[in-house]
Scaffold this motif. Structure first.
Motif, short mmCIF file in Angstrom:
data_model
loop_
_atom_site.label_atom_id
_atom_site.label_comp_id
_atom_site.label_asym_id
_atom_site.label_seq_id
_atom_site.Cartn_x
_atom_site.Cartn_y
_atom_site.Cartn_z
N ASN A 1 51.15 38.58 38.89
CA ASN A 1 51.94 39.31 39.53
C ASN A 1 52.27 40.89 39.06
O ASN A 1 51.98 41.76 39.83
CB ASN A 1 53.32 38.62 39.91
N PRO A 2 52.79 40.94 37.71
CA PRO A 2 52.79 42.27 37.26
C PRO A 2 51.49 43.15 37.33
O PRO A 2 51.46 44.14 37.58
CB PRO A 2 53.39 42.24 35.64
N LEU A 3 50.43 42.55 36.63
CA LEU A 3 49.18 42.91 36.81
C LEU A 3 48.82 43.54 37.99
O LEU A 3 48.39 44.96 38.38
CB LEU A 3 48.09 42.13 36.14
N LEU A 4 48.94 42.78 39.12
CA LEU A 4 48.72 43.20 40.58
C LEU A 4 49.44 44.30 41.01
O LEU A 4 49.18 45.16 41.90
CB LEU A 4 48.33 42.08 41.48
N GLU A 5 50.66 44.19 40.53
CA GLU A 5 51.72 45.13 41.18
C GLU A 5 51.23 46.56 40.42
O GLU A 5 51.38 47.69 41.04
CB GLU A 5 53.20 45.00 40.37
N CYS A 6 50.94 46.60 39.28
CA CYS A 6 50.47 47.88 38.61
C CYS A 6 49.08 48.45 38.98
O CYS A 6 49.16 49.55 39.39
CB CYS A 6 50.40 47.65 37.03
N LEU A 7 48.18 47.44 39.34
CA LEU A 7 47.10 47.82 40.17
C LEU A 7 47.27 48.39 41.45
O LEU A 7 46.76 49.39 41.89
CB LEU A 7 46.00 46.91 40.16
N ASP A 8 48.35 48.00 42.18
CA ASP A 8 48.72 48.45 43.60
C ASP A 8 49.29 49.60 43.29
O ASP A 8 49.02 50.55 44.20
CB ASP A 8 49.68 47.29 44.22
N GLU A 9 50.14 49.87 42.49
CA GLU A 9 50.81 51.19 42.17
C GLU A 9 49.74 52.45 41.77
O GLU A 9 49.72 53.30 42.32
CB GLU A 9 51.70 51.26 41.28
N THR A 10 48.64 51.88 41.23
CA THR A 10 47.70 52.95 40.97
C THR A 10 47.00 53.36 41.98
O THR A 10 46.60 54.50 42.04
CB THR A 10 46.61 52.03 39.54
N PHE A 11 46.39 52.33 42.61
CA PHE A 11 45.58 52.48 43.85
C PHE A 11 46.53 52.83 45.28
O PHE A 11 45.82 53.77 46.06
CB PHE A 11 44.92 51.39 43.99
N ARG B 1 34.60 54.29 40.97
CA ARG B 1 33.97 53.32 41.82
C ARG B 1 32.89 52.45 41.23
O ARG B 1 32.80 51.10 41.17
CB ARG B 1 33.47 54.03 43.21
N PHE B 2 32.05 53.23 40.36
CA PHE B 2 30.93 52.54 39.79
C PHE B 2 31.54 51.75 38.54
O PHE B 2 31.25 50.46 38.27
CB PHE B 2 30.08 53.68 39.06
N TYR B 3 32.67 52.28 38.00
CA TYR B 3 33.14 51.31 37.02
C TYR B 3 33.93 49.98 37.52
O TYR B 3 33.81 49.11 37.03
CB TYR B 3 34.40 52.26 36.35
N LEU B 4 34.35 50.15 38.49
CA LEU B 4 35.13 49.14 39.26
C LEU B 4 34.03 47.99 39.56
O LEU B 4 34.28 46.80 39.29
CB LEU B 4 35.91 49.39 40.64
N ASP B 5 32.92 48.32 40.19
CA ASP B 5 31.82 47.59 40.57
C ASP B 5 31.28 46.88 39.02
O ASP B 5 30.88 45.60 39.03
CB ASP B 5 30.50 48.39 41.29
N VAL C 1 37.32 43.98 43.63
CA VAL C 1 38.26 43.62 42.39
C VAL C 1 39.40 42.61 42.54
O VAL C 1 39.55 41.80 41.83
CB VAL C 1 38.57 45.00 41.63
N LEU C 2 40.06 43.00 43.50
CA LEU C 2 41.41 42.31 43.61
C LEU C 2 41.17 40.80 44.02
O LEU C 2 41.79 39.97 43.67
CB LEU C 2 42.30 42.92 45.00
N ALA C 3 39.94 40.75 44.89
CA ALA C 3 39.55 39.36 45.24
C ALA C 3 38.95 38.44 43.95
O ALA C 3 39.37 37.38 43.92
CB ALA C 3 38.30 39.45 46.37
N THR C 4 38.66 39.18 43.15
CA THR C 4 37.90 38.64 42.04
C THR C 4 39.26 38.21 41.09
O THR C 4 39.35 36.88 40.64
CB THR C 4 37.15 39.44 41.19
N ILE C 5 40.13 39.04 40.82
CA ILE C 5 41.39 38.81 40.19
C ILE C 5 42.40 37.53 40.87
O ILE C 5 42.68 36.66 40.21
CB ILE C 5 42.42 39.91 40.05
N SER D 1 41.46 46.79 31.37
CA SER D 1 40.49 47.95 31.34
C SER D 1 40.48 48.88 32.85
O SER D 1 40.45 50.17 32.86
CB SER D 1 39.29 47.57 31.05
N ILE D 2 40.34 48.23 33.88
CA ILE D 2 40.21 48.82 35.19
C ILE D 2 41.57 49.68 35.51
O ILE D 2 41.61 50.71 35.90
CB ILE D 2 40.08 47.58 36.27
N LEU D 3 42.49 48.98 35.21
CA LEU D 3 43.86 49.54 35.21
C LEU D 3 43.98 50.91 34.40
O LEU D 3 44.24 52.19 35.14
CB LEU D 3 44.94 48.62 34.95
#
Length: 162
Positions: free
Chosen positions: A12-22, A67-71, A116-120, A137-139
């Protein structure tokens, strides 16, 4: 003796930080209106085709690199297979973009982010070799480039007079 924490306590905190970043500021570390997607929504193709200096990449190149890094990381997290990639190609080939190319680039970035979110979200546990390091690393990598993009925009755009 190791202590296990519930999956959602980390997820949950990881997803919240990723959501804030994106996507949307939650008050964790960004100022309102400064997420990656909010920032890019206000960038024109002309601006995306510019660099902050002669020695830096264009905003379009930075976005394509993210984008490439995410993939690459998404594939790595899912398969645990290291694949040789050319990290320099984007920096050497992406510069100017047309409005259509810019919109497509942003669309592809959003698609990669969704993957990425689907994978996580598919993890039942965080016990894979790169399950934790990959998303972290993605974050951090994306936050780094978000800062670079915002700094480039500060240089590219004319100063607003009070």
């Amino acid at each position: 003796m190791s202590i296990q924490i519930p999956l959602e306590r980390f997820t949950n905190p990881l997803l919240e930080c990723l959501d804030e970043t994106f996507n949307e500021v939650h008050g964790i570390y960004l100022d309102k209106g400064t997420t990656l997607f909010e920032t890019l929504d206000n960038v024109t193709a002309e601006e995306a085709s510019q660099a902050a200096s002669a020695k830096s990449a264009t905003i379009a190149a930075q976005v394509e690199h993210v984008r490439f890094y995410l993939d690459v990381l998404n594939d790595f997290i899912r398969t645990n297979k290291v694949v040789k990639v050319d990290w320099r190609e984007i920096w050497q080939t992406v510069s100017k973009v047309t409005p259509e190319e810019w919109e497509e680039q942003k669309r592809r970035l959003k698609q990669s982010h969704a993957q990425v979110l689907a994978t996580i979200n598919s993890f039942d546990s965080w016990d894979g070799e790169y399950d934790i390091a990959g998303p972290l690393s993605i974050l951090t990598h994306t936050a780094y480039h978000l800062g670079g993009i915002r700094q480039a925009l500060a240089v590219i755009r004319p100063a607003v007079q009070p």
